[in-house]
Design an enzyme around this catalytic site. Structure first.
Site, PDB file in Angstrom:
ATOM      1  N   HIS A 253      33.739  22.042  87.236  1.00 40.04           N
ATOM      2  CA  HIS A 253      33.941  20.673  87.684  1.00 40.04           C
ATOM      3  C   HIS A 253      34.848  19.891  86.735  1.00 40.04           C
ATOM      4  O   HIS A 253      34.843  20.084  85.524  1.00 40.04           O
ATOM      5  CB  HIS A 253      32.605  19.948  87.850  1.00 40.04           C
ATOM      6  CG  HIS A 253      31.791  19.862  86.594  1.00 40.04           C
ATOM      7  ND1 HIS A 253      31.981  18.887  85.639  1.00 40.04           N
ATOM      8  CD2 HIS A 253      30.782  20.634  86.132  1.00 40.04           C
ATOM      9  CE1 HIS A 253      31.125  19.050  84.660  1.00 40.04           C
ATOM     10  NE2 HIS A 253      30.384  20.110  84.930  1.00 40.04           N
ATOM     11  N   ASP A 254      35.668  19.036  87.317  1.00 34.69           N
ATOM     12  CA  ASP A 254      36.541  18.108  86.593  1.00 34.69           C
ATOM     13  C   ASP A 254      37.664  18.802  85.820  1.00 34.69           C
ATOM     14  O   ASP A 254      38.299  18.180  84.964  1.00 34.69           O
ATOM     15  CB  ASP A 254      35.740  17.203  85.650  1.00 34.69           C
ATOM     16  CG  ASP A 254      34.661  16.416  86.380  1.00 34.69           C
ATOM     17  OD1 ASP A 254      35.025  15.501  87.134  1.00 34.69           O
ATOM     18  OD2 ASP A 254      33.476  16.737  86.223  1.00 34.69           O
TER      19      ASP A 254
ATOM     20  N   GLY B 139      33.506  22.978  82.439  1.00 34.86           N
ATOM     21  CA  GLY B 139      33.930  21.693  82.997  1.00 34.86           C
ATOM     22  C   GLY B 139      34.951  20.981  82.123  1.00 34.86           C
ATOM     23  O   GLY B 139      35.007  21.178  80.907  1.00 34.86           O
TER      24      GLY B 139
END
Length: 277
Positions: A123-124, A141
């Protein structure tokens, strides 16, 4: 181009937007908030979930899944996003998760990237264009990767690490700190081994510029003394070279993970390590 071709076993949720010439193969699943650009191809058993946008010509091979919730215990179902750029290919069993509210709320993979089998983008993360992740690469992440970077098979990149453009990461490396642009690193706990010489040659750097970059690298990472002093000397001596200026500016950015240093015993430039760069 023709209208979308959807296999009868595929499940397309109401609300999903499909461009011209999209092909959705058997047993694929496309969520209600997905946007598939023109010419996107889901070969079979692929999953597109969440607020996910696939650019023109993106290909998902069998069992690739994109846009699923982040592996973050703080995530509570917020409408975070994933964007994948044009012509990027995701091979079998690869995964790319959407962003989290604790980050930017957005995971982004650039154009013309290749995410090989079983690789994971957390994520991100932000990947620029022409990035290659070999088989079984794992990105934690919030990782940032510049354009034309190659990450070797089985490498693991710690969350919040930055990897400068046109660098190369050796296979099975554990990357815990930022990698300078044009750098090459390798190791269980990865350390810089030199510059991505093969990548520099492929992208038109002549002998004189490569020689200057190597000299600057040695002065920064192999010389004795205080690192901040060497950094200032390098800026004064080589700061007008665009590539060196890029490296120095990258190093000047405050980072959560710190800067990867060279191996302490020597600075070894291994041209074989840059073949895929």
């Amino acid at each position: 181009m023709s209208v979308a071709e959807i296999h009868p076993t595929a499940i397309i949720a109401a609300g999903a937007r499909l461009g011209q010439g999209v092909r959705v193969g058997p047993w694929c699943s496309v969520g209600a908030d997905a946007v598939l650009g023109d010419g996107v191809q889901l070969v079979s058993h692929a999953v597109v979930d969440g607020h996910t946008t696939l650019g023109e010509g993106v290909t998902l091979m069998p069992f690739a899944s994109v846009g699923l919730p982040p592996q973050d215990l703080k995530y509570k179902g917020e409408p975070t996003r994933l964007e994948i750029g044009a012509r990027t290919v995701l091979r079998e069993h690869s995964t790319v998760h959407r962003g989290s509210v604790g980050g930017h709320g957005l995971t982004r993979v650039g154009a013309d990237c290749l995410i090989m089998a079983c690789a994971h983008v957390g994520h991100d993360c932000t990947l620029a264009d022409h990035v290659i992740l070999a088989n079984n690469v794992m990105l934690g992440g919030h990782v940032e990767i510049g354009d034309t970077v190659f990450v070797g098979g089985g490498a693991a990149v710690h969350q919040f690490v930055r990897i400068g453009r046109q660098s190369v990461i050796g296979g099975m490396s554990g990357v815990e700190a930022d990698v300078i642009p044009y750098g090459a690193c390798l190791g269980d706990r990865a350390r810089l081994t030199g510059l991505n010489l093969i990548g520099l040659k492929r992208r038109g750097f002549d002998r004189a510029r490569i020689h200057a970059l190597r000299a600057a690298f040695r002065s920064l990472f192999a010389a004795e003394g205080v690192f901040s002093d060497r950094l200032a000397q390098a800026r004064n001596r080589w700061g007008t070279d665009p590539a060196m200026a890029e490296i120095l500016n990258f190093m000047a950015v405050q980072s959560r993970r710190g800067l990867m240093r060279a191996r302490t015993h020597a600075v070894v430039e291994d041209e074989a390590g840059g073949e895929a760069g």
